[in-house]
Design a protein around this motif. Structure first.
Motif, PDB file in Angstrom:
ATOM      1  N   ALA A 101     -20.853  28.882  27.914  1.00 19.06           N
ATOM      2  CA  ALA A 101     -19.726  29.813  28.025  1.00 19.06           C
ATOM      3  C   ALA A 101     -20.134  31.074  28.770  1.00 19.06           C
ATOM      4  N   PHE A 102     -21.373  31.520  28.584  1.00 21.20           N
ATOM      5  CA  PHE A 102     -21.824  32.742  29.265  1.00 21.20           C
ATOM      6  C   PHE A 102     -21.767  32.570  30.775  1.00 21.20           C
ATOM      7  N   ARG A 103     -22.118  31.376  31.252  1.00 23.21           N
ATOM      8  CA  ARG A 103     -22.138  31.138  32.690  1.00 23.21           C
ATOM      9  C   ARG A 103     -20.718  30.963  33.223  1.00 23.21           C
ATOM     10  N   ARG A 104     -19.874  30.301  32.455  1.00 21.77           N
ATOM     11  CA  ARG A 104     -18.480  30.143  32.885  1.00 21.77           C
ATOM     12  C   ARG A 104     -17.799  31.504  32.992  1.00 21.77           C
ATOM     13  N   ARG A 105     -18.079  32.387  32.027  1.00 20.86           N
ATOM     14  CA  ARG A 105     -17.494  33.735  32.094  1.00 20.86           C
ATOM     15  C   ARG A 105     -18.012  34.501  33.308  1.00 20.86           C
ATOM     16  N   ALA A 106     -19.292  34.356  33.601  1.00 16.73           N
ATOM     17  CA  ALA A 106     -19.874  35.070  34.750  1.00 16.73           C
ATOM     18  C   ALA A 106     -19.241  34.609  36.052  1.00 16.73           C
ATOM     19  N   TYR A 107     -19.025  33.300  36.209  1.00 15.65           N
ATOM     20  CA  TYR A 107     -18.379  32.792  37.418  1.00 15.65           C
ATOM     21  C   TYR A 107     -16.945  33.292  37.512  1.00 15.65           C
ATOM     22  N   ASP A 197     -22.531  35.797  24.668  1.00 18.70           N
ATOM     23  CA  ASP A 197     -23.616  35.562  25.616  1.00 18.70           C
ATOM     24  C   ASP A 197     -24.948  35.433  24.879  1.00 18.70           C
ATOM     25  N   GLU A 198     -25.154  36.305  23.888  1.00 19.98           N
ATOM     26  CA  GLU A 198     -26.406  36.286  23.137  1.00 19.98           C
ATOM     27  C   GLU A 198     -26.576  34.966  22.385  1.00 19.98           C
ATOM     28  N   GLU A 199     -25.509  34.501  21.757  1.00 17.99           N
ATOM     29  CA  GLU A 199     -25.584  33.234  21.024  1.00 17.99           C
ATOM     30  C   GLU A 199     -25.882  32.075  21.971  1.00 17.99           C
ATOM     31  N   CYS A 200     -25.286  32.101  23.147  1.00 21.03           N
ATOM     32  CA  CYS A 200     -25.556  31.052  24.135  1.00 21.03           C
ATOM     33  C   CYS A 200     -27.032  31.015  24.501  1.00 21.03           C
ATOM     34  N   VAL A 201     -27.597  32.176  24.804  1.00 27.98           N
ATOM     35  CA  VAL A 201     -28.986  32.220  25.254  1.00 27.98           C
ATOM     36  C   VAL A 201     -29.942  31.829  24.127  1.00 27.98           C
ATOM     37  N   VAL A 202     -29.649  32.244  22.898  1.00 27.40           N
ATOM     38  CA  VAL A 202     -30.499  31.862  21.763  1.00 27.40           C
ATOM     39  C   VAL A 202     -30.568  30.347  21.649  1.00 27.40           C
ATOM     40  N   ARG A 203     -29.423  29.701  21.681  1.00 29.19           N
ATOM     41  CA  ARG A 203     -29.398  28.255  21.470  1.00 29.19           C
ATOM     42  C   ARG A 203     -29.961  27.495  22.677  1.00 29.19           C
ATOM     43  N   LEU A 204     -29.732  28.009  23.868  1.00 31.49           N
ATOM     44  CA  LEU A 204     -30.297  27.359  25.052  1.00 31.49           C
ATOM     45  C   LEU A 204     -31.807  27.551  25.133  1.00 31.49           C
ATOM     46  N   ALA A 205     -32.293  28.701  24.692  1.00 31.71           N
ATOM     47  CA  ALA A 205     -33.743  28.923  24.675  1.00 31.71           C
ATOM     48  C   ALA A 205     -34.422  27.931  23.737  1.00 31.71           C
ATOM     49  N   ALA A 206     -33.785  27.641  22.621  1.00 30.67           N
ATOM     50  CA  ALA A 206     -34.337  26.659  21.687  1.00 30.67           C
ATOM     51  C   ALA A 206     -34.381  25.275  22.326  1.00 30.67           C
ATOM     52  N   ILE A 207     -33.326  24.917  23.049  1.00 30.53           N
ATOM     53  CA  ILE A 207     -33.267  23.613  23.725  1.00 30.53           C
ATOM     54  C   ILE A 207     -34.331  23.524  24.811  1.00 30.53           C
ATOM     55  N   ALA A 208     -34.447  24.574  25.628  1.00 35.20           N
ATOM     56  CA  ALA A 208     -35.455  24.583  26.693  1.00 35.20           C
ATOM     57  C   ALA A 208     -36.857  24.510  26.112  1.00 35.20           C
ATOM     58  N   GLY A 209     -37.107  25.257  25.038  1.00 34.35           N
ATOM     59  CA  GLY A 209     -38.418  25.234  24.410  1.00 34.35           C
ATOM     60  C   GLY A 209     -38.752  23.875  23.832  1.00 34.35           C
ATOM     61  N   ARG A 225     -32.459  29.012  34.553  1.00 35.79           N
ATOM     62  CA  ARG A 225     -32.059  29.830  35.706  1.00 35.79           C
ATOM     63  C   ARG A 225     -31.307  31.082  35.251  1.00 35.79           C
ATOM     64  N   LEU A 226     -31.991  31.863  34.432  1.00 34.54           N
ATOM     65  CA  LEU A 226     -31.414  33.107  33.921  1.00 34.54           C
ATOM     66  C   LEU A 226     -31.831  34.276  34.797  1.00 34.54           C
ATOM     67  N   LYS A 227     -30.901  35.198  35.003  1.00 35.52           N
ATOM     68  CA  LYS A 227     -31.173  36.390  35.799  1.00 35.52           C
ATOM     69  C   LYS A 227     -30.588  37.607  35.091  1.00 35.52           C
ATOM     70  N   GLY A 228     -31.038  38.788  35.536  1.00 36.37           N
ATOM     71  CA  GLY A 228     -30.431  40.037  35.104  1.00 36.37           C
ATOM     72  C   GLY A 228     -30.338  40.177  33.596  1.00 36.37           C
ATOM     73  N   ALA A 231     -31.589  37.257  31.443  1.00 36.57           N
ATOM     74  CA  ALA A 231     -33.046  37.203  31.295  1.00 36.57           C
ATOM     75  C   ALA A 231     -33.513  38.238  30.275  1.00 36.57           C
ATOM     76  N   ALA A 232     -32.857  39.403  30.262  1.00 36.32           N
ATOM     77  CA  ALA A 232     -33.198  40.436  29.271  1.00 36.32           C
ATOM     78  C   ALA A 232     -32.861  39.971  27.860  1.00 36.32           C
ATOM     79  N   ILE A 233     -31.759  39.234  27.726  1.00 33.68           N
ATOM     80  CA  ILE A 233     -31.417  38.662  26.421  1.00 33.68           C
ATOM     81  C   ILE A 233     -32.489  37.684  25.984  1.00 33.68           C
ATOM     82  N   LEU A 234     -32.963  36.859  26.917  1.00 34.13           N
ATOM     83  CA  LEU A 234     -34.027  35.915  26.585  1.00 34.13           C
ATOM     84  C   LEU A 234     -35.271  36.647  26.092  1.00 34.13           C
ATOM     85  N   ASP A 235     -35.621  37.746  26.733  1.00 34.56           N
ATOM     86  CA  ASP A 235     -36.787  38.512  26.298  1.00 34.56           C
ATOM     87  C   ASP A 235     -36.613  38.974  24.849  1.00 34.56           C
TER      88      ASP A 235
END
Length: 397
Positions: A101-107, A197-209, A225-228, A231-235
């Motif tokens: 959803a975070f990426r769909r909103r950004a587009y 956005d934060e919830e999306c990145v948390v769950r995707l980081a778990a999947i990627a890991g 492929r996180l930017k800006g 990427a700060a949310i991932l940190d």
């Protein structure tokens, strides 16, 4: 407070191979569906040499699974997967729909991708609603007649509607996308889930890991492929531990002394990887080697996909596929097909490896791939070192 878990480079490599489904028999259980969920994403690409990359990824892990079976597992009705942007254009498990959803909103906010969004997108959406599912050929074709990027307004509109989540591609016909309304394809409970956005990145980081097994920040960024701000949310996610990834220190990986230089899937640390290693050709678009710096860090293997290199400057060949054997990337093959013969235009063994020791593994990888794609002979044209040519040309399946 305890410090990060210490891993040798070999321990990290074995965890990575198991997480990627390339050690032992257990990863074969559940077939292609389970493989996709284990990997989290399977990259799509238009190039087909022995087969398309999404087929090669399944073959590398499952062996001689039927290609039609692979297609049905990815694109089926009702949809069990969908296409969207992860590391690149990927097939993703349908249950991951809410996570993007975070990426769909950004587009949607950007209102632009590779092309200006045309004015007729609402008309296209209505056309899909009334007559869909549709392909671009149903609405005027994909291109204006120029280069590949010279898309028609209809193609641009459909792709943007896919980017923002109004449309979904959940199957293909002759490699052409079939677009349909998200509300007709995505299960209602997934469609209704509205993550921040934060919830999306948390769950995707778990999947990627989980897919990567052991990864540093660069690996996780590259996977998603996180930017800006994302990427700060991932940190923040890595610092807080919200994704359930465990800090580790991998010997030989870059980082500051005494500090974690990577993160590992916690479950992957609970047991030692056991079982036979796969011997196989690996697609250039396989998530095992997505990040070339990671490939060198984990395997000591420097890899460049030379199809983008002018022919006279190529060293290893057009579509060079690494060879995985014994948990190592031992060499590379530039394959082609001539009728029922698999042709290895060039085979290269990694420097320092003995042809006598590794020729059998190279032959196994070649013959296994040949039989999978319906070839009954192999021919090696060139090799480095040259003594591999007669050995491989006389080897049987």
């Amino acid at each position: 407070m305890t410090g990060p878990t210490d891993l040798t480079a070999d321990e990290a490599r074995r965890i990575i191979l198991r997480s990627q489904g390339l050690i032992g028999a257990a990863p074969r259980q559940g077939g292609v569906h389970a493989m996709l969920r284990r990997l989290g994403a399977v990259q799509l690409d238009t190039i087909s040499v022995l087969a398309r990359s999404h087929e090669l990824v399944a073959y590398a892990r499952l062996g001689a699974v039927g290609r039609a079976k692979v297609e049905r597992a990815y694109w089926h009705n009702p949809a069990q997967s969908f296409e969207y942007w992860c590391h690149a254009a990927c097939i993703l498990p349908i249950e991951h729909w809410p996570l993007y959803a975070f990426r769909r909103r950004a587009y949607r906010d950007r209102k632009y991708r590779w092309h200006e969004v045309p004015d007729n997108v609402e008309k296209l959406l209505e056309q899909v609603r009334e007559s869909g599912p549709l392909m671009t050929s149903d609405v005027g074709g994909a291109k204006n007649g120029g280069p590949w990027w010279d898309w028609s307004d209809s193609k641009i509109g459909l792709e943007w509607l896919l980017d923002i989540g109004e449309l979904v591609c959940s199957r293909r016909v002759g490699w052409r996308r079939v677009y349909d309304l998200a509300e007709r394809v995505v299960p209602a409970d997934l469609l209704a889930e509205d993550l921040t956005d934060e919830e999306c990145v948390v769950r995707l980081a778990a999947i990627a890991g989980r897919s990567l097994g052991v990864a540093n920040r660069t690996d996780l960024i590259d996977f998603l492929r996180l930017k800006g701000r994302y990427a700060a949310i991932l940190d923040d996610v890595l610092l807080s531990g919200a994704a359930g990834l465990t800090p580790v220190t991998v010997a030989g990986w870059p980082g500051k002394k005494g500090q974690a230089n990577a993160w590992a899937d916690a479950a992957a640390l609970e047991s030692e990887p056991r079982g036979r290693h796969r011997t196989t050709l690996v697609s250039p678009f396989d998530s095992l080697i997505w990040h070339r710096g990671r490939t060198e860090r984990v395997f000591g293997f420097t890899y460049t996909l030379e199809l983008y290199v002018p022919k006279h400057k190529r060293v290893h060949g057009y579509f060079t596929m690494p060879v995985l054997a014994g948990g190592r990337l031992i060499g590379r093959v530039d394959p082609a097909r001539e009728g029922s013969t698999l042709v290895a235009r060039q085979v290269s063994l990694e420097p320092g490896l003995s042809p006598a020791k590794w020729a059998g593994a190279l032959a196994d990888a070649l013959w296994s791939a040949a039989e999978w794609v319906g070839c009954d002979a192999i021919r090696v044209e060139r090799a480095d070192p040259p003594e591999l040519v007669p050995i491989l040309n006389t080897a049987g399946p």
